[in-house]
Design a protein around this motif. Structure first.
Motif, PDB file in Angstrom:
ATOM      1  N   PHE A  25       0.848  -1.187   0.000  1.00  0.00           N
ATOM      2  CA  PHE A  25       0.000   0.000   0.000  1.00  0.00           C
ATOM      3  C   PHE A  25       0.883   1.235   0.000  1.00  0.00           C
ATOM      4  O   PHE A  25       1.898   1.282   0.685  1.00  0.00           O
ATOM      5  N   ASP A  26       0.512   2.245  -0.775  1.00  0.00           N
ATOM      6  CA  ASP A  26       1.224   3.515  -0.752  1.00  0.00           C
ATOM      7  C   ASP A  26       0.824   4.279   0.508  1.00  0.00           C
ATOM      8  O   ASP A  26      -0.299   4.100   1.007  1.00  0.00           O
ATOM      9  N   PRO A  27       1.710   5.142   1.023  1.00  0.00           N
ATOM     10  CA  PRO A  27       1.380   5.894   2.247  1.00  0.00           C
ATOM     11  C   PRO A  27       0.052   6.652   2.154  1.00  0.00           C
ATOM     12  O   PRO A  27      -0.695   6.701   3.139  1.00  0.00           O
ATOM     13  N   GLU A  28      -0.262   7.199   0.994  1.00  0.00           N
ATOM     14  CA  GLU A  28      -1.516   7.953   0.882  1.00  0.00           C
ATOM     15  C   GLU A  28      -2.745   7.041   0.851  1.00  0.00           C
ATOM     16  O   GLU A  28      -3.877   7.516   0.941  1.00  0.00           O
ATOM     17  N   GLU A  29      -2.542   5.738   0.763  1.00  0.00           N
ATOM     18  CA  GLU A  29      -3.648   4.784   0.788  1.00  0.00           C
ATOM     19  C   GLU A  29      -3.950   4.284   2.207  1.00  0.00           C
ATOM     20  O   GLU A  29      -4.864   3.497   2.402  1.00  0.00           O
ATOM     21  N   VAL A  30      -3.174   4.746   3.170  1.00  0.00           N
ATOM     22  CA  VAL A  30      -3.334   4.310   4.561  1.00  0.00           C
ATOM     23  C   VAL A  30      -3.865   5.471   5.392  1.00  0.00           C
ATOM     24  O   VAL A  30      -3.318   6.564   5.367  1.00  0.00           O
ATOM     25  N   THR A  31      -4.945   5.219   6.122  1.00  0.00           N
ATOM     26  CA  THR A  31      -5.557   6.228   6.979  1.00  0.00           C
ATOM     27  C   THR A  31      -5.571   5.719   8.413  1.00  0.00           C
ATOM     28  O   THR A  31      -5.948   4.573   8.663  1.00  0.00           O
ATOM     29  N   VAL A  32      -5.141   6.570   9.334  1.00  0.00           N
ATOM     30  CA  VAL A  32      -5.156   6.229  10.759  1.00  0.00           C
ATOM     31  C   VAL A  32      -6.010   7.271  11.474  1.00  0.00           C
ATOM     32  O   VAL A  32      -5.800   8.466  11.311  1.00  0.00           O
ATOM     33  N   THR A  33      -6.993   6.795  12.245  1.00  0.00           N
ATOM     34  CA  THR A  33      -7.815   7.697  13.039  1.00  0.00           C
ATOM     35  C   THR A  33      -7.805   7.222  14.491  1.00  0.00           C
ATOM     36  O   THR A  33      -7.694   6.025  14.768  1.00  0.00           O
ATOM     37  N   VAL A  34      -7.901   8.169  15.393  1.00  0.00           N
ATOM     38  CA  VAL A  34      -7.979   7.866  16.822  1.00  0.00           C
ATOM     39  C   VAL A  34      -9.251   8.528  17.336  1.00  0.00           C
ATOM     40  O   VAL A  34      -9.399   9.743  17.262  1.00  0.00           O
ATOM     41  N   LYS A  35     -10.189   7.698  17.809  1.00  0.00           N
ATOM     42  CA  LYS A  35     -11.477   8.231  18.239  1.00  0.00           C
ATOM     43  C   LYS A  35     -12.137   7.234  19.189  1.00  0.00           C
ATOM     44  O   LYS A  35     -12.031   6.026  18.981  1.00  0.00           O
ATOM     45  N   ASP A  36     -12.804   7.751  20.194  1.00  0.00           N
ATOM     46  CA  ASP A  36     -13.564   6.933  21.146  1.00  0.00           C
ATOM     47  C   ASP A  36     -12.707   5.847  21.799  1.00  0.00           C
ATOM     48  O   ASP A  36     -13.152   4.710  21.989  1.00  0.00           O
ATOM     49  N   GLY A  37     -11.437   6.180  22.093  1.00  0.00           N
ATOM     50  CA  GLY A  37     -10.558   5.236  22.774  1.00  0.00           C
ATOM     51  C   GLY A  37     -10.020   4.123  21.904  1.00  0.00           C
ATOM     52  O   GLY A  37      -9.516   3.126  22.401  1.00  0.00           O
ATOM     53  N   GLY A  71      -5.861   4.745  30.540  1.00  0.00           N
ATOM     54  CA  GLY A  71      -4.983   5.848  30.910  1.00  0.00           C
ATOM     55  C   GLY A  71      -4.293   6.534  29.744  1.00  0.00           C
ATOM     56  O   GLY A  71      -3.676   7.576  29.924  1.00  0.00           O
ATOM     57  N   VAL A  72      -4.394   5.984  28.546  1.00  0.00           N
ATOM     58  CA  VAL A  72      -3.753   6.609  27.376  1.00  0.00           C
ATOM     59  C   VAL A  72      -4.750   7.567  26.740  1.00  0.00           C
ATOM     60  O   VAL A  72      -5.875   7.205  26.427  1.00  0.00           O
ATOM     61  N   LYS A  73      -4.307   8.796  26.571  1.00  0.00           N
ATOM     62  CA  LYS A  73      -5.169   9.806  25.963  1.00  0.00           C
ATOM     63  C   LYS A  73      -5.015   9.755  24.451  1.00  0.00           C
ATOM     64  O   LYS A  73      -3.933   9.503  23.925  1.00  0.00           O
ATOM     65  N   GLU A  74      -6.105  10.043  23.749  1.00  0.00           N
ATOM     66  CA  GLU A  74      -6.096   9.986  22.292  1.00  0.00           C
ATOM     67  C   GLU A  74      -5.047  10.902  21.682  1.00  0.00           C
ATOM     68  O   GLU A  74      -4.431  10.575  20.673  1.00  0.00           O
ATOM     69  N   ASP A  75      -4.827  12.077  22.283  1.00  0.00           N
ATOM     70  CA  ASP A  75      -3.857  13.021  21.723  1.00  0.00           C
ATOM     71  C   ASP A  75      -2.403  12.620  21.989  1.00  0.00           C
ATOM     72  O   ASP A  75      -1.489  13.263  21.514  1.00  0.00           O
ATOM     73  N   GLU A  76      -2.181  11.524  22.715  1.00  0.00           N
ATOM     74  CA  GLU A  76      -0.829  11.025  22.964  1.00  0.00           C
ATOM     75  C   GLU A  76      -0.400   9.981  21.934  1.00  0.00           C
ATOM     76  O   GLU A  76       0.757   9.589  21.897  1.00  0.00           O
ATOM     77  N   VAL A  77      -1.320   9.534  21.093  1.00  0.00           N
ATOM     78  CA  VAL A  77      -1.024   8.478  20.143  1.00  0.00           C
ATOM     79  C   VAL A  77      -0.248   9.034  18.954  1.00  0.00           C
ATOM     80  O   VAL A  77      -0.612  10.077  18.391  1.00  0.00           O
ATOM     81  N   THR A  78       0.848   8.361  18.602  1.00  0.00           N
ATOM     82  CA  THR A  78       1.608   8.703  17.404  1.00  0.00           C
ATOM     83  C   THR A  78       1.730   7.458  16.542  1.00  0.00           C
ATOM     84  O   THR A  78       1.591   6.330  17.031  1.00  0.00           O
ATOM     85  N   TYR A  79       1.991   7.643  15.265  1.00  0.00           N
ATOM     86  CA  TYR A  79       2.185   6.512  14.372  1.00  0.00           C
ATOM     87  C   TYR A  79       3.204   6.879  13.302  1.00  0.00           C
ATOM     88  O   TYR A  79       3.472   8.048  13.053  1.00  0.00           O
TER      89      TYR A  79
END
Length: 81
Positions: A25-37, A71-79
């Motif tokens: 998969f090309d990078p633009e074909e990959v989507t990462v979302t963080v929502k509702d834990g 205990g992990v907040k959504e805004d702390e997630v990186t990828y």
């Protein structure tokens, strides 16, 4: 590979939450979302080929959903890819 990590509030060290193989998969074909834990990874790839018999389509996708540890907040997630 796409990796998800979290940082603890005190030491800011990175912890690996998941590793997902998105080879092909090309990078633009990959989507990462963080929502509702949850972290959701969606990869979609479509190819169109014209042959003597007509048009052929090839479609692949990967969907993964991972719950964040307590205990992990959504805004702390990186990828990274």
């Amino acid at each position: 590979q796409r990796r998800h990590s979290r940082r603890s509030n005190s030491s800011h060290d990175h912890k690996l939450l998941a590793s997902i193989d998105v080879k092909g998969f090309d990078p633009e074909e990959v989507t990462v979302t963080v929502k509702d834990g949850k972290v959701k990874v969606l990869a979609e790839h479509e190819e169109k080929h014209t042959t003597a018999r007509g048009t052929e389509y090839s479609y692949r996708n990967i969907t993964r959903e991972i719950s964040l540890p307590p205990g992990v907040k959504e805004d702390e997630v990186t990828y990274s890819l």
